[in-house]
Every structure is written in C-alpha cells, then in structure tokens.
Design a protein around this motif. Sequence first.
Motif, PDB file in Angstrom:
ATOM      1  N   ALA A  38       0.838  -1.209   0.000  1.00 20.92           N
ATOM      2  CA  ALA A  38       0.000   0.000   0.000  1.00 20.92           C
ATOM      3  C   ALA A  38       0.865   1.247   0.000  1.00 20.92           C
ATOM      4  O   ALA A  38       0.589   2.227  -0.691  1.00 20.92           O
ATOM      5  N   MET A 190     -12.946   1.243  23.002  1.00 21.79           N
ATOM      6  CA  MET A 190     -13.157   1.433  21.569  1.00 21.79           C
ATOM      7  C   MET A 190     -12.151   0.642  20.742  1.00 21.79           C
ATOM      8  O   MET A 190     -12.450   0.137  19.674  1.00 21.79           O
ATOM      9  N   ASP A 194     -12.706  -3.848  17.036  1.00 24.85           N
ATOM     10  CA  ASP A 194     -12.328  -4.663  15.895  1.00 24.85           C
ATOM     11  C   ASP A 194     -11.681  -5.956  16.319  1.00 24.85           C
ATOM     12  O   ASP A 194     -11.095  -6.658  15.506  1.00 24.85           O
ATOM     13  N   ILE A 325      -4.946  -5.494  -2.067  1.00 18.19           N
ATOM     14  CA  ILE A 325      -4.241  -4.281  -2.472  1.00 18.19           C
ATOM     15  C   ILE A 325      -3.704  -4.433  -3.882  1.00 18.19           C
ATOM     16  O   ILE A 325      -3.704  -3.475  -4.662  1.00 18.19           O
TER      17      ILE A 325
ATOM     18  N   PRO C  43      -4.228  -0.038   5.436  1.00 15.02           N
ATOM     19  CA  PRO C  43      -3.660   0.171   4.111  1.00 15.02           C
ATOM     20  C   PRO C  43      -4.366  -0.727   3.087  1.00 15.02           C
ATOM     21  O   PRO C  43      -4.591  -1.887   3.346  1.00 15.02           O
ATOM     22  N   GLY C  44      -4.740  -0.174   1.960  1.00 14.15           N
ATOM     23  CA  GLY C  44      -5.411  -0.972   0.943  1.00 14.15           C
ATOM     24  C   GLY C  44      -6.925  -0.916   1.032  1.00 14.15           C
ATOM     25  O   GLY C  44      -7.616  -1.342   0.112  1.00 14.15           O
ATOM     26  N   ASP C  48      -8.388   4.363   2.284  1.00 18.96           N
ATOM     27  CA  ASP C  48      -6.938   4.507   2.197  1.00 18.96           C
ATOM     28  C   ASP C  48      -6.524   4.769   0.760  1.00 18.96           C
ATOM     29  O   ASP C  48      -5.771   5.703   0.476  1.00 18.96           O
ATOM     30  N   ILE C  49      -7.047   3.953  -0.145  1.00 15.27           N
ATOM     31  CA  ILE C  49      -6.711   4.115  -1.561  1.00 15.27           C
ATOM     32  C   ILE C  49      -7.210   5.468  -2.075  1.00 15.27           C
ATOM     33  O   ILE C  49      -6.514   6.156  -2.824  1.00 15.27           O
ATOM     34  N   ARG C  52      -4.942   8.207  -0.730  1.00 10.66           N
ATOM     35  CA  ARG C  52      -3.631   8.193  -1.381  1.00 10.66           C
ATOM     36  C   ARG C  52      -3.716   8.717  -2.802  1.00 10.66           C
ATOM     37  O   ARG C  52      -2.834   9.434  -3.275  1.00 10.66           O
ATOM     38  N   ALA C  53      -4.825   8.360  -3.480  1.00 10.29           N
ATOM     39  CA  ALA C  53      -4.993   8.852  -4.848  1.00 10.29           C
ATOM     40  C   ALA C  53      -5.107  10.369  -4.843  1.00 10.29           C
ATOM     41  O   ALA C  53      -4.488  11.059  -5.667  1.00 10.29           O
ATOM     42  N   GLU C  56      -1.804  11.978  -4.207  1.00 13.40           N
ATOM     43  CA  GLU C  56      -0.992  11.910  -5.417  1.00 13.40           C
ATOM     44  C   GLU C  56      -1.425  12.963  -6.431  1.00 13.40           C
ATOM     45  O   GLU C  56      -0.600  13.669  -7.010  1.00 13.40           O
ATOM     46  N   GLY C  75     -10.220   0.787  13.101  1.00 15.22           N
ATOM     47  CA  GLY C  75     -10.708   0.195  14.335  1.00 15.22           C
ATOM     48  C   GLY C  75     -12.135   0.604  14.591  1.00 15.22           C
ATOM     49  O   GLY C  75     -12.492   1.762  14.457  1.00 15.22           O
ATOM     50  N   GLY C  77     -14.899   0.234  12.985  1.00 14.36           N
ATOM     51  CA  GLY C  77     -15.541   0.981  11.908  1.00 14.36           C
ATOM     52  C   GLY C  77     -14.805   2.288  11.761  1.00 14.36           C
ATOM     53  O   GLY C  77     -13.647   2.326  11.373  1.00 14.36           O
ATOM     54  N   VAL C  80     -12.242   4.684  15.880  1.00  7.02           N
ATOM     55  CA  VAL C  80     -10.895   5.102  16.263  1.00  7.02           C
ATOM     56  C   VAL C  80     -10.474   6.366  15.510  1.00  7.02           C
ATOM     57  O   VAL C  80      -9.926   7.303  16.089  1.00  7.02           O
ATOM     58  N   TYR C 288     -10.224  11.151 -12.664  1.00  9.16           N
ATOM     59  CA  TYR C 288     -10.265  10.132 -11.631  1.00  9.16           C
ATOM     60  C   TYR C 288     -11.695   9.767 -11.302  1.00  9.16           C
ATOM     61  O   TYR C 288     -12.057   8.599 -11.164  1.00  9.16           O
TER      62      TYR C 288
END
Lengths: 495, 152, 328
Positions: A38, A190, A194, A325, C43-44, C48-49, C52-53, C56, C75, C77, C80, C288
């Motif tokens: 990632a 919290m 998860d 990913i 990540p992923g 996140d994607i 990051r896009a 960029e 975390g 949902g 966190v 995009y």
Amino acid sequence: MGFSVALTPENLFWCFVGVFLGTVVGILPGLGPAATIAMLLPLTFKMDHTAAIIMLAGIYYGSKYGGSTTSILLNVPGESASVVTCLDGYQMARQGRAGPALGISAIASFVAGTVGVIGLMLIAPPVARFALRFGPPEYFALMALGLTMVVFLAGKSMIKGLLAMLVGLWLAGVGTDLFTAESRFTFGQMELLDGIDFVVVSIGIFAVAEVLVNMESRGGTELFKVPRGIRNLMPTLKDLKDCRFAFLNGSVIGFLIGVLPGAGSTIASFLSYGAEKAFSRYPEKFGTGVIEGVAAPEGANNSETGGALVPLLTLGIPGSNATAILLAALILWGIKPGPLLIQDNPGLFWGLVTSMYVGNVMLLVLNLPLVPLFAQILRVPYFVLYPGILGISIVGVYSVSNSLFDVWMLGLFGLLGYAMRKLDFPAAPLVLGMVLGDGLERALRQSLMMSEGRLSVLITRPLSAAMICVALAILIMPLVNKVRSFRVKAVEQDV
Amino acid sequence: MSEKKELLSGICLGSFGVYVAFEALKLPYVSEFGPGPGFFPLWIGIGLTLLSLLLIVANLFGSTAPENSKSQSRTAIGRALVGWSGLMLAIGLLHWLGFGLSLALLAAFLVLALEKRSPWVAISVAFGLALGFHAIFVLALGLSLPAGPWGF
Amino acid sequence: MKRSWCCLLLITSGFVLSGAGGIAHAAAFEPTKPIEAVVHTGPGGGSDIFARAIAELMQKEKIIAQRLQVVNKSGGGSAVAMSYLAEKKGDTHTIGFFTGVWITNPLTTMEAKTTIADLTPIVRLVLEPAVFAVKADLPYKTMKDFIEAAKKNPNQLKQSGGSVTGRDNLVRLVVQKATGAKWVFVSFPSGGERIANLLGGHVEAMVIEPQEAGEHIRAGNMRVIAALTDKRLPSFPNVPTLKEQGVNVPVIPQARGILAPPGVPKEVVQYWEGIFDRFAKSANWKQYVEHNQFEDGYLKGPGLNKFFDDLTVQMREVLKEAGAKVVR
C-alpha cells in the motif's frame, strides 16, 4: 512468451527490488506485505504496469521467505503464518541447529513457492472454478478440520490443549459481531471493537513470554551454542531427504488453501504441520525440534501466495489483504482484473507468472547465504538480545496499527504466555483457536442463515461432508490409540 | 508439587469460564436464523468450566503428568516479574518519552537490575540499542514509532 | 570529572529547550508542515486508496505546497479515526476522510463516542453509486422479477454483503419495507468473499459498486438489474433505477469527503474549502472521478451541514426500523 517479458533488464531489476523488500519486510515482525505494498503504490503510478506488478508481487511472496528468520532464531513470529515455524524451529535453534532450520526454511519456501507458480500457470482456471464451490458450509468444515489440529499440537495433556484452544476461540470472539453489530467483551474499550489483533497475541505469547522465561536466571554471555563451520550451518543431505514429504505436503496444502478467498496462510501452515505430524514415523518428536516441522509450514505459506493469486488473476477476486491491495493497484492502473484479464493482458499475466519463477530463484540465492550470517545473531550476549527482542516486539506490534493500546496488550499477553509456560499449557492450541475462531463462527452462522436454520446443510453438501468426516476421524484417532495401547498393556499384564 | 499447578490453573480457568458464560447470557442467544452473538461465547464458557473441573478432578487423584523436575523457585519467578514490570513501565513511558528513550531505559534497567552488570555496560547497551533501532526502523524503513517531545 | 558533568548538563538543557520549542507552533492558514490525512481503514482499504490517490493528484496539480500524509487509524468501523480527530482539537494540519460509516457508526455503537456533529465539515467530494446485481444465469431480468420471486418465496433468496449497518443491508431493508418482499442478508467481511459467493451460486444477489461489477458483467457472470441512484448511471444506460421500476425508496447515499478536527479556526476552514474548490475543478480529478465511476458530489458550507443532519436522521430511522440497536 512470458520469459521474454520477465527477463528484460527492467523487469528483472524490479523483480529484484520487490523480492528484496519482501524479504526485509518478512523478517520484521508485525509489518506485513499488505502495508508495504500500500505504501509503495504511489510510486508505481509512473511505472510500466508489468514491471510494477512484478515488483509488488515480489514483495508479497518474498515476505514469506523472511518470516521464518525471527521465528527460528528468537521465537518471535515474523508474520502470522510463521507462528507454526516457532514450534520446532526455535527448538532447533536451542539445540544449535539454527543454521539447518533457516536453510531448510529457505529451500522449502523455494520448492513450494515454485510449485505454487506452476499451479498458477497450469491449473489456475479449473482450480478457481472449484474454489467457487466453497460456500459457507465448506468453510465451516474446513475450519473445523483445522481445529482438529489441536490433537497434534496439544502435547502431553489433551485437557490443557483443549482449554488453551477454548481461550483462543474466546479471544477471537472479542469485538463487534459482524451479523448484529453487537459488541462482545469489549469492556467499553473502543480499540477492542475490531477485536484483538493476532500479531499482538502471537508475539506476546511467544516472544515476550520467552524473554520472561529466560530472565529467570542469570546465564553466560552466549545464548545458544552456535556451531562453527559452514557445514554445520546448513541442512545436511539427510535433512533434505527427511523433508521430501514435507516439501510435497507444504506445496499442495498451501496452494489449495491459498485459492480459497478468506482462508489464509496461517491456516495453511497449521494444516500442513498437522498433516506432516500425522504421517510421520515419529510424531512424538514434533515440537522438540524436528526439521520437517519447519519445512512443511514454511513451504505451505509460500505456495499459498501462488494459490492466492489464482482467484485474483482468473476471477478478479482477492483472497487476502495483500491480494486485495494488488487488486486495487491493478484497478488504479486502469487494468481491469476479472475473468478476462488473461485474455486482455497476456503480457502482464505471463510476464508476472514467469517473473515469479525468477523471483523464487533470486530469493533462494539471497536467503541461503544469509543463513550463516543470521545464525550469528545468536552469538549476541543475551543481555543485549533480550531488550532487543522486546524492542522488536514493540516495533512489530506498533507498526500494525500505530496503537499504543496494542502495545499494552502485548505486555499483557506476554504475561499470559509466561503464566502458560509456568503452568505447562501449550501455546499453539491457543493460537490455533484464535486464528480459526472467527472464521468458524462466521461460517456456521452464514451457513445457517443461508439454509434457514437447518444444520443438515453441513452434511448434505458433498464437500463439507467429506471434510467433516476427516475431522471426526482425526478426533477419534487418539481415542482409538489410547484404547489400543490400553489393550496392549492389558494383554501384556495377562501374559 | 505439580498438583498445585494443575489446581491453580483449573480454578483460574474455571472461574474465567463461569465469567464468560455469565457475560454471554447477556447477549442474544439466537438471532434471525441460527446462533446469535451469545451462542458461541456461552458454549466456550461452559466448555472452559467443564474442562477446568475435569482438570482439577484428574489431579485430585494423584498426578498422572510427569513430575516436573524444575524447581519453581520464588526467586526465578520474581526475576521474571521484575523484568515484566520493567517492560510495562517502558510501555507506559512510550507516550511521554518516545520509543528511543523508553527502550534505552528498559535496556539499562534490565542490564543493571537483573544482570547486575556495570553501569557502563548498561549505558552502552541502552545507547547502542536505541540508536540501532532508530537507524533501522525510523530512518531506513520509515516506520513511525512513538516519538517524545524531541522527535525520537 | 567536572567537565563531563558540565557537558551532560549542557546537553540535557539543550534537549529540554529544543523540546519545549518544538511544542509551540503558530496556527496558520498556510500549512507549514505535512498534513495528516486520517482514514478509518487499514492500508489498501477503500478510504486509504482514495486518500492516497487524492494525495498523489494534489502533488501532480501542485495545488498545495505541503504533502498529504495518509495516517491509518482503523478500528471499530470509524470509531478510532473519529476519536483521534476529536482529540486533535484545533489542530490545523490534520484532516479526515469521511464516508457514510462515519455517520452510522456512532448511531449503533456505544463505544464510538465521537459523532459527525463533533467534527468540522469541509467538503463532500463524491457520491459512490451502487447497483443491484444477480448471478447471470438466474431468471431475474429486472428488479421487479427479483422482488416478485422474493415475495413468493420469503427468505429463500439470499444477498451477500458487508456489515448489517452498511449500505448493502440498508438498501435491502428499505426495499423490503416498501414492497413487502423478504430475503436473507448474509454478511461477509471482505468484498472478495461477497463476490465469490455470488459467482459460486451460494447467494443470489448483492449490492455492488459499478467499477467492481464491470469486469464480471463483461465476462457474462453477473447481471445488473437496478441502479441504486437518482438517475441512471452513464456506464449502465440501459439499467433503470429503482424509482423507474416502481420501487419508491429514498436513495441511500455513500458519500466521501473531507472533515477537520473540532475547534479549527474559520480561516483554516476557508483555506481548505479554497483548496478543494480548485482541486475539484482540475482535469486530473475529473478524470479520476470518471474512471472510478463516481458521481460528482461536490458540496460545502451550509448545504453540507444540512446533508449530514438529514443523513443522520434518515439513518437513525432506517436502522431503528431494521431492528438494529440504536444507541444515539
């Protein structure tokens, strides 16, 4: 055609970069290939797509090579799949056989990884279609089969093994219930919504507990004896011969499990270990430093990567975090992963597959010479090593989700692991329970949702019925053995 | 000797099992189709309790497990617990002092308190480890570790 | 001996002073260091994607001098991530990437103490459309067919999806309520499993995003029978919306946008609004959005606040009717 793509200097270079990074990532506990891939995604925007996927895939399967290093040397699982390697690998290190352990791990990884690639190349589409037949009932049966491995991991006391497994199952249940969004056992925290991260538990129970146990006594300056001479630092021909079955076992089980989305390399390594022990001539020796106990799981977690790429490349379905990913990467680059990927992008597909052969060779060449080097780590005086191991454990746990809460949990699980050692409870069943608990419960509930509450669905479907039979057989086995030995004793007494 | 161990584990796990079952009863046992969130934990709790009882009972009639030859000396356990407390303290300091310093302090503590080596050894180990970790993990690999007010 | 003590004293005081100096930094509306972009997935993951896009693209367009550094706070949902943002009160160098779950999560989860109202909205960027798809070899050619079948055989048909409080299930719940049909929802944690179960025939239907579905449709494995949006999707011009098919239900939006921590000064909000204004007009961004088959959902200011309020009310109602435990 693929080789001509894979062997261009550019692609070779990126392949090397990928596998090198992968090895480094694998060695580090906690940090996994998913996060690394990632993080490197933005860099790939400007690269040629084939080169980019070659590199990212290299990170993925490369990381499985490095995962065994800290498991064997320090009892620190480098990666969740490497937990099983700790069992026999660390014991081998304690007996001065760290070199052969590391070496066989690299060799098994190479053999199984290559088999995985061959599988991907030759039988990907039919295997993928077969995998689609795995619905929730089949997953449940598979998880149940995995749980029966406790029979092989419990050691001396079955009761304690089962107790440990139940604790593991409970740990897996902590968090938010997927189906009803109710929180279970989160104690109002919290961070627990998860669930508890597996890495935290495994590093705590294995690595930290080991350090605590060793702190009990002041010792000399060297940790374990490290034999000198290159001959003693590599697996012998006899070792290789002993592991013949393990190589096969790891390759096949790893690949098949990898093809199933959602079943991971940890499950593959447990099943492979169990199978190896089941068919071994000296099962009681497993857990004390048997080289097959390292070869089988290490092979399994490598060929699993080949398997995991099957659903990704033939159906566009990711099988695990890292492949998810990779999928996102393909989409970002404008390549559409799906059943038509191979047709539309033959250069990419074949280039990738052949690069994996090359990558595995590179990894073998990279890792084998490093074995004597790594083995020297054990020469470090232990009063430097112990804080170091604790430091690595903290870094490993923190790198997963940047959470101090996780690090506190690491400390707690370290204490738990220590208590378990003192009270003679085996750690492996707990880890097994934790890995499978989630999947088991989920699969059962999904199955019942789908069948309107009828439990019979598990037996009416052929695949799941078959696996449940095998699971039952494994469970009955020790009882049968006990009865048999009882009878033998009785007969002997009569005579 | 080892019966005490089994009894202790049995009692601990048994009570834990009761607790788990108790909490699980608060959750719905069944949901729309099939088990609810309370189902599995309840059975896990029951399983824990029953097996713990089995463990206790099996050991009341004499231990069948091999006699443990290692002496569970108080000092040994004590040392381990001291080490563990040091670890927990270091974890607590991570937020305030950052990873580098906390690790250094932990290392120094272990070397001095447990291994009883000279302060110079302690300082050099502490310093070396902290530096090494910073170099490898933060600089070379770009991981983010807890940082104190001075950035490391 | 004395000299080494002096040295030690000097070094220590140097540390203390530099530490103290580092803590205080001027709040500005021209960022002076990298911006923390908080996402609630690992990540992923989707957010996140997305983040990051955007980071960029921002670099490419040179709209902002500082780097956007994606920080994963996964975390519970969104719990966190939201809590992390709430703690960074007044911080001018932190932003968060929200999605629909940031609104629904606090409604159903006791431990998720930070709600969307606690944070500072900046802009809504896109709406992610979704479609209702079935396995291609099934006889349902329209949504009506599916609903009829579900009515005839209640709880025989199955839909795969994510969490019960996610959009997939909410769509199912509103359609069930409006039509009286009933079918089962089976949760799978990962997108891969959801699709695999559909392709394998273990479930009949799923709610899926058009870009995910594209390839499977092209291969002939999936059929889209309804667009879950207000208007037909450009990528599926022949697929009618639910409304067109006579199913009168509100559209459950899946929005993505930017928030800031609470207590951020007005100039900073205006700064971010300005930045994203320019960003949303850039060619790269438009490309995009098109490529990912998003709907342009640019919205800011009081309109955005109303969006959040309306959505919260709507979600609370839907969840209550669904029988989910609503705690806020």
